[in-house]
Structures are given as C-alpha cells and as structure tokens.
Scaffold this motif. Structure first.
Motif, PDB file in Angstrom:
ATOM      1  N   PHE A   7      66.632  -5.307  29.864  1.00 62.11           N
ATOM      2  CA  PHE A   7      65.937  -5.557  31.136  1.00 62.11           C
ATOM      3  C   PHE A   7      64.435  -5.385  30.936  1.00 62.11           C
ATOM      4  N   SER A  10      62.482  -2.217  29.906  1.00 65.26           N
ATOM      5  CA  SER A  10      62.891  -1.591  28.643  1.00 65.26           C
ATOM      6  C   SER A  10      62.008  -2.041  27.482  1.00 65.26           C
ATOM      7  N   PHE A  37      70.850  -0.374  36.081  1.00 64.94           N
ATOM      8  CA  PHE A  37      70.586   0.603  35.013  1.00 64.94           C
ATOM      9  C   PHE A  37      70.339   1.987  35.614  1.00 64.94           C
ATOM     10  N   THR A  42      74.825   1.853  32.208  1.00 58.98           N
ATOM     11  CA  THR A  42      75.087   2.083  30.777  1.00 58.98           C
ATOM     12  C   THR A  42      76.005   3.299  30.552  1.00 58.98           C
ATOM     13  N   GLY A  55      75.836   3.658  24.758  1.00 53.46           N
ATOM     14  CA  GLY A  55      75.355   3.697  26.142  1.00 53.46           C
ATOM     15  C   GLY A  55      73.888   3.338  26.280  1.00 53.46           C
ATOM     16  N   VAL A  57      70.719   0.061  25.913  1.00 55.54           N
ATOM     17  CA  VAL A  57      70.180  -1.242  25.531  1.00 55.54           C
ATOM     18  C   VAL A  57      68.922  -0.949  24.714  1.00 55.54           C
ATOM     19  N   PRO A  58      68.478  -1.848  23.840  1.00 56.00           N
ATOM     20  CA  PRO A  58      68.961  -3.207  23.657  1.00 56.00           C
ATOM     21  C   PRO A  58      70.269  -3.288  22.877  1.00 56.00           C
ATOM     22  N   SER A  71      67.291  -0.483  18.305  1.00 61.36           N
ATOM     23  CA  SER A  71      66.249  -1.488  18.061  1.00 61.36           C
ATOM     24  C   SER A  71      65.767  -1.462  16.610  1.00 61.36           C
ATOM     25  N   ASN A 104      61.065   6.132  16.837  1.00 57.85           N
ATOM     26  CA  ASN A 104      62.272   6.433  17.621  1.00 57.85           C
ATOM     27  C   ASN A 104      62.360   7.907  17.991  1.00 57.85           C
ATOM     28  N   TYR A 169      56.235  -0.095  23.949  1.00 55.47           N
ATOM     29  CA  TYR A 169      55.998   0.408  25.317  1.00 55.47           C
ATOM     30  C   TYR A 169      54.534   0.349  25.734  1.00 55.47           C
TER      31      TYR A 169
HETATM   32  N1  LIG Z   1      66.798   4.450  19.869  1.00 55.95           N
HETATM   33  C1  LIG Z   1      67.280   3.476  20.809  1.00 55.95           C
HETATM   34  C2  LIG Z   1      66.854   3.875  22.214  1.00 55.95           C
HETATM   35  C3  LIG Z   1      67.439   2.947  23.248  1.00 55.95           C
HETATM   36  C4  LIG Z   1      67.244   3.484  24.641  1.00 55.95           C
HETATM   37  O1  LIG Z   1      66.931   4.657  24.866  1.00 55.95           O
HETATM   38  N2  LIG Z   1      67.448   2.583  25.609  1.00 55.95           N
HETATM   39  C5  LIG Z   1      67.349   2.959  26.999  1.00 55.95           C
HETATM   40  C6  LIG Z   1      66.755   1.833  27.802  1.00 55.95           C
HETATM   41  S1  LIG Z   1      65.143   1.439  27.203  1.00 55.95           S
HETATM   42  C7  LIG Z   1      68.750   3.219  27.513  1.00 55.95           C
HETATM   43  O2  LIG Z   1      69.576   2.338  27.461  1.00 55.95           O
HETATM   44  N3  LIG Z   1      68.983   4.429  28.005  1.00 55.95           N
HETATM   45  C8  LIG Z   1      70.233   4.778  28.581  1.00 55.95           C
HETATM   46  C9  LIG Z   1      70.488   6.257  28.485  1.00 55.95           C
HETATM   47  O3  LIG Z   1      69.737   6.950  27.771  1.00 55.95           O
HETATM   48  O4  LIG Z   1      71.430   6.708  29.106  1.00 55.95           O
HETATM   49  C10 LIG Z   1      66.742   2.097  20.449  1.00 55.95           C
HETATM   50  O5  LIG Z   1      65.646   2.034  19.894  1.00 55.95           O
HETATM   51  O6  LIG Z   1      67.425   1.086  20.681  1.00 55.95           O
END
Ligand SMILES: N[C@@H](CCC(=O)N[C@@H](CS)C(=O)NCC(=O)O)C(=O)O
Length: 217
Positions: A7, A10, A37, A42, A55, A57-58, A71, A104, A169
């Motif tokens: 989304f 994100s 979201f 998730t 749980g 995205v992406p 990612s 990360n 970000y």
């Molecule tokens: N390390 C992961 C982090 C992904 C992440 O934190 N995504 C968030 C949205 S930007 C999410 O889905 N969070 C759900 C949660 O933490 O419950 C990556 O780089 O893909």
C-alpha cells in the motif's frame, strides 16, 4: 506478470516498486487499503496462511504463485536475476548486504515505526516512546549521514539496491515524520534528492495504490 502486495504508505513496498520500475519490469499492484492494514489485515490468520506467514508487506508474487517477503531479499533476488543494481563484485555485494541489514534493523525500522505512531496511530504517541525512537533514528541517520560525505551512492560508484532500501521512507512528506532532513542531515537530503532523478523513481503516493492520509498527531 509479477504482483506486488502492499500500500502507498508502506516505504518497504515502495523500495520494491522503485526497483521493479528501475528494471522496467511489468508488474501490477495488489492493493491493501491502509484502513484494512491499520485494522489488522496482516494479522488475519487466513491472510497469513495465504499471503505471508510473517504478517508483513511487501510480498512479491511470481507468475508461478510463489510469494516472497522481506524487501531486502526481494531486492537482492531481482538484482541478481537481472544483473543490475546488485554491485559489481563480491566485495560490493557484501557491502550492499551490510547496508541492507543496517537499514532493516535500524534505519527503516525505527523511522517507519515512529512515522506510523506520529501520523497514523489511533492515539497520540507516548512522549517517552517518542523520545526513545527519535534518539534511535538520529543515531542511525547520523551513521548514514557520515557515510555519505563525499559519496554519490551508498556502495561503490553507481546506484544499487542499498540506495533503494535505505531511501525507501525518505520520499514521504516531512510532516508525516516531522523530520526535515535538510535541517540536520544535509548529506542524506542531497542523496535523497539525487535519487529522485534515478531510473524508476516516482512519488510513492503516485507509484503505489492508495490515498495520502493527513498526519494525525
Ligand atoms: N523487514 C521487512 C519489514 C516489513 C514491514 O514491517 N512491513 C510493514 C508495512 S510497511 C508491515 O506489514 N507491518 C505489519 C506488522 O508489523 O504487523 C521488509 O523489509 O519487508
């Protein structure tokens, strides 16, 4: 065609979209609304079963239906598959990996958490939690600020996935985080602005599905 679940708010999804566009790959977004979201989509057991057990995205879905998360792993895989933006030799590849881990663990994670609390959470941020997160963000930002002195890119002399990951970000409006990079992090600000001229860049709110939401706090 590749599908990208995510989304517009994100930045982690944006990192992957930026690379898909830079590689000029055909892809389509599988949108999740930000409202869904925020309401816990998730965390839904059937979403975790069908889309991402972690749980998050992406999620990059290949034509075969195979789904890949994280990612940093998605960026690495696409860079390897297409022989672009992944560094020129083994030493650069290791250096890229080092920055992906740093991003990360410290750079994106604290900043994205803080931005979520400040702009999108149901309650105003707890001042003690805000102070903690900001000190962690500052510390991570100063590491990259120092690293970028005299450099155009994070690794080597060309754009790599390390740039795409760390910057994911930083393209969102400053009022969402309260961080105006120019004020304290001039190297970060200049690098972010240079990346706007990179192949594939676009404003996250244009590139990904979903509406901008005004900051709440
Ligand atoms: N390390 C992961 C982090 C992904 C992440 O934190 N995504 C968030 C949205 S930007 C999410 O889905 N969070 C759900 C949660 O933490 O419950 C990556 O780089 O893909």
């Amino acid at each position: 065609m590749l599908k990208l679940h995510g989304f517009a708010q994100s930045g982690n999804t944006f990192k992957v979209a930026f690379l898909l566009r830079a590689l000029e790959l055909p892809w389509q977004a599988v949108p999740m609304s930000f409202a869904a979201f925020a309401a816990g989509a998730t965390r839904d057991p059937s979403w975790r079963e069908g889309v991402s057990a972690m749980g998050e995205v992406p999620v990059l879905e290949e034509e075969s239906g195979r789904k890949l998360t994280q990612s940093g792993v998605i960026l690495t895989m696409l860079a390897e598959q297409h022989g672009k933006f992944g560094g020129t030799d083994a030493a650069e590849k290791r250096e890229i990996l080092r920055w992906l881990f740093f991003d990360n663990h410290k750079f994106t994670s604290y900043f994205a958490t803080w931005r979520f609390m400040k702009s999108f959470a149901a309650k105003a941020p707890d001042p003690a939690v805000a102070a903690f997160l900001k000190s962690r963000i500052d510390s991570a930002f100063f590491v990259v600020e120092k690293h970028l002195a005299g450099r155009q890119y994070v690794v080597g002399d060309a754009l790599t996935i390390a740039d795409l990951s760390l910057s994911g970000y930083l393209f969102f409006p400053a009022d969402e985080s309260g961080y105006v990079l120019e004020e304290r992090f001039p190297n970060l600000a200049a690098w972010r602005d240079r990346l706007k001229a990179a192949p594939g860049w676009g404003d996250p709110y244009q590139v990904l599905p979903g509406e901008r939401i005004a900051p709440k706090w």
